[in-house]
Each structure stands twice: as C-alpha cells, then as structure tokens.
Design an enzyme around this catalytic site. Structure first.
Site, short mmCIF file in Angstrom:
data_model
loop_
_atom_site.label_atom_id
_atom_site.label_comp_id
_atom_site.label_asym_id
_atom_site.label_seq_id
_atom_site.Cartn_x
_atom_site.Cartn_y
_atom_site.Cartn_z
N ASP A 199 -22.54 24.22 12.97
CA ASP A 199 -23.21 25.64 12.96
C ASP A 199 -22.11 26.80 12.90
O ASP A 199 -20.82 26.84 13.34
CB ASP A 199 -23.87 25.70 14.37
CG ASP A 199 -24.84 26.73 14.37
OD1 ASP A 199 -25.29 27.30 13.27
OD2 ASP A 199 -25.26 27.14 15.54
N GLY A 200 -22.64 27.96 12.24
CA GLY A 200 -22.17 29.18 12.18
C GLY A 200 -21.63 29.50 10.85
O GLY A 200 -20.84 30.36 10.52
N ASN A 201 -21.96 28.99 9.76
CA ASN A 201 -21.60 29.11 8.44
C ASN A 201 -22.18 30.56 7.89
O ASN A 201 -21.42 31.33 7.22
CB ASN A 201 -22.33 27.79 7.44
CG ASN A 201 -21.74 26.75 7.54
OD1 ASN A 201 -20.48 26.48 8.22
ND2 ASN A 201 -22.36 25.78 7.06
N HIS B 42 -21.90 28.25 3.70
CA HIS B 42 -22.12 26.64 3.46
C HIS B 42 -21.11 26.07 2.46
O HIS B 42 -20.76 25.01 2.79
CB HIS B 42 -23.41 26.46 2.90
CG HIS B 42 -24.47 27.32 3.83
ND1 HIS B 42 -24.76 26.90 4.99
CD2 HIS B 42 -25.78 28.01 3.46
CE1 HIS B 42 -25.59 27.50 5.67
NE2 HIS B 42 -26.35 28.17 4.91
N ARG C 164 -35.67 28.68 6.49
CA ARG C 164 -34.81 29.50 6.05
C ARG C 164 -35.32 30.15 4.61
O ARG C 164 -36.18 29.38 3.99
CB ARG C 164 -33.50 28.78 6.09
CG ARG C 164 -32.92 28.48 7.29
CD ARG C 164 -31.46 28.02 7.20
NE ARG C 164 -31.23 27.82 8.61
CZ ARG C 164 -29.95 27.91 8.98
NH1 ARG C 164 -28.93 28.08 8.07
NH2 ARG C 164 -29.55 27.59 10.27
N LEU D 172 -16.69 1.77 7.45
CA LEU D 172 -16.49 3.19 8.12
C LEU D 172 -17.95 4.03 8.02
O LEU D 172 -18.01 4.31 6.83
CB LEU D 172 -15.17 4.04 7.95
CG LEU D 172 -14.02 3.43 8.04
CD1 LEU D 172 -12.80 4.03 7.39
CD2 LEU D 172 -13.75 3.04 9.72
N GLU E 295 -20.57 12.90 25.63
CA GLU E 295 -19.88 14.04 26.09
C GLU E 295 -20.18 15.06 25.24
O GLU E 295 -20.04 14.96 23.97
CB GLU E 295 -18.37 13.75 26.23
CG GLU E 295 -18.01 12.68 27.13
CD GLU E 295 -18.33 13.20 28.78
OE1 GLU E 295 -18.26 14.20 28.81
OE2 GLU E 295 -18.70 12.07 29.36
#
Ligand code: IPE
Ligand code: IPE
Ligand code: MG
Length: 250
Positions: free
Chosen positions: A37-39, A54, A88, A147, A217
């Site tokens: 978050d925060g782009n 972004h 958006r 992975l 966590e």
C-alpha cells in the site's frame, strides 16, 4: 512517525543481508505476505500521477520477491488488486492491469532462470478474457516449480470464503470442517502466512486473507510501498523473529 516505529530496530542496528538466510531459517518463517500500500501517495508526494507510483511499486515488488527467495522463504503472497479496487478511476485500473500484463510476460521469459510457481488468488472472470488466459498460462507453465508466489488479483477475503462454502454446498456437503474450507480457498497450495507486512501506514487488513491470517504475525510500517527496500524487508523479518507465537497456549 507511527507509534509502532518506536518498537522497531533502528536501521543502523539491523543485521546485514548476508545474515538473513540464517535469521530466516531460525525464525521458521515459511510464508510472508505483503499488502503493498502507498503507491498513490508516493506518486502524489512527487507531483506525479498515481499511476507512476504503481510502476515503481512493481520494481519494489520484484526486488522483495528476489530477496525472499534468496533468503530461503518458500512462499510469498502479494496483494496486487482487491475486489474493492474496481472503485478506482478507470485509467488507474487500466494502468494496473497493463503493468500486470507486462509483469506476466517477463515472468514467462524468466521462467528458466527463476524457480517460481505463480498462482493467482482471486476471481479471474472479471479480468477480461485476454488477461485471464495469460494468468492461466503462467500458472500452467510454472506449475512444477517449488517456490510459490501467490498474486492476489481481483481478490477479496470474503468473496473467497463465500466461494469456498458454495463449492462445498455444490458437492452436497451438509456438514463441514475447517479443513474443508481451507482446501477450497485460493490459497489451498500454501501454508497460512507466518507474517503479513502492510506498508503505507494504514493499520487494517482491507479484506486480505481473512481466514488464513488467524495466527499470522502482523507488521505495519509507514514506509510507502515504492520505498520498500532491502532494509525495510530485513526490519520486518527481524521483528517477526522476535515475536513469541503462542497460538493460545502459554
Ligand atoms: C496500493 O497502493 C496498490 C493498489 C491498491 C493497487 P495505493 O494505490 O492504494 O496507494 P495509496 O494508498 O492510495 O497511497
Ligand atoms: C489494499 O490497499 C489493497 C491492495 C494493496 C491491493 P487499499 O489502498 O485498496 O486499501 P484501503 O482502501 O486503504 O483499505
Ligand atoms: Mg491504498
């Protein structure tokens, strides 16, 4: 600076990146998830359109994934686009989807050198036929890699749970257990996240991994996602390594 920062290690006290494989192994972390978050704010702070944030965010994401992989974390999950993000402006949505398209192409090209299995979490129907097909192709191309990189795209935790329950109903089940639900979630291939990192200063989950976060966590940082670098990642894992996980015990 948020109060949470008070408890965190100062940059100068952080271990060196070379120590991270050992710290990761000792901490037992198998699965890390990012709420990137925060782009938008990062771009606005620079007088740029939100979309520019972004683009830089994708770079930060790639770096974080590579570091997690190099340090031995087997599963990484990232929140790229929520079921609520359709609210958006259309040009922003369009740019996010374009960046994803480019990202998928690069992931295909790099498949020989990286060992990542891509899994998209979320409802692919709304993505449009072309992007949907590309997601499915990448999932199939990389299905034997070990992975896991989960990319939550048009993902909502509540939507996921409703779908899981409906699929159980469709199978004729009249009584279900926790394992039934877990096995029908988009994340059925992954263990629950040990650590969820949210950048951007907001202290909430925003509909992310509602079932799976039961004993995760949680780590919140004011750092805006495009600025999330090696030292921020180290700080989050070091903080995780200090947590006492009791799971309701003593
Ligand atoms: C997160 O950054 C990226 C997505 C939701 C796709 P934001 O775009 O939410 O950035 P802020 O929170 O507005 O700064
Ligand atoms: C969460 O960020 C979703 C993603 C990072 C994809 P938002 O920016 O959409 O969350 P809210 O609106 O602040 O809760
Ligand atoms: Mg946001």
């Amino acid at each position: 600076m948020g109060i949470a920062m008070f408890f965190k290690s100062k940059k100068s006290e952080l271990p060196d990146a070379s120590q991270m494989p050992q710290i990761v192994a000792d901490s037992g972390i198998q699965h890390i998830a990012f709420i990137m978050d925060g782009n938008g704010r990062w771009a606005r702070e620079r007088g740029l359109p939100r979309e520019a944030g972004h683009g830089v965010g994708v770079k930060a994401f790639k770096k974080a994934v590579t570091l997690c992989r190099d340090w031995g974390i087997k599963t990484v999950t990232t929140y790229a686009f929520s079921t609520e993000n359709w609210k958006r402006p259309p040009q922003e949505v369009k740019e996010i989807m374009r960046l994803l398209d480019v990202y998928i192409k690069e992931a295909e090209d790099d498949n020989d050198k990286n060992r990542i299995r891509y899994i998209f979490l979320g409802d692919k129907e709304r993505l449009g036929e072309e992007l949907r097909a590309k997601c499915l192709y990448l999932e199939d191309l990389t299905k034997d890699n070990t992975l896991i990189l989960n990319i939550a795209l048009n993902y909502g935790g509540r939507d996921e749970l409703v779908r899981a329950v409906n699929s159980l109903i469709a199978e004729g089940k009249t009584e279900i257990c926790e394992e039934d639900i877990s096995s029908r979630l988009y994340t059925c291939e992954s263990p629950d996240p040990d650590l969820i990192v949210r950048t951007g200063g907001e202290v909430r989950l925003s509909n992310f991994l509602l079932w799976q976060s039961q004993y995760s966590e949680l780590y919140f940082t004011d750092c805006l996602w495009p600025d999330f670098d090696e030292s921020e990642l180290i700080a989050s894992i070091v903080e995780f390594s200090k947590r006492k996980r009791r799971y309701g015990g003593v």
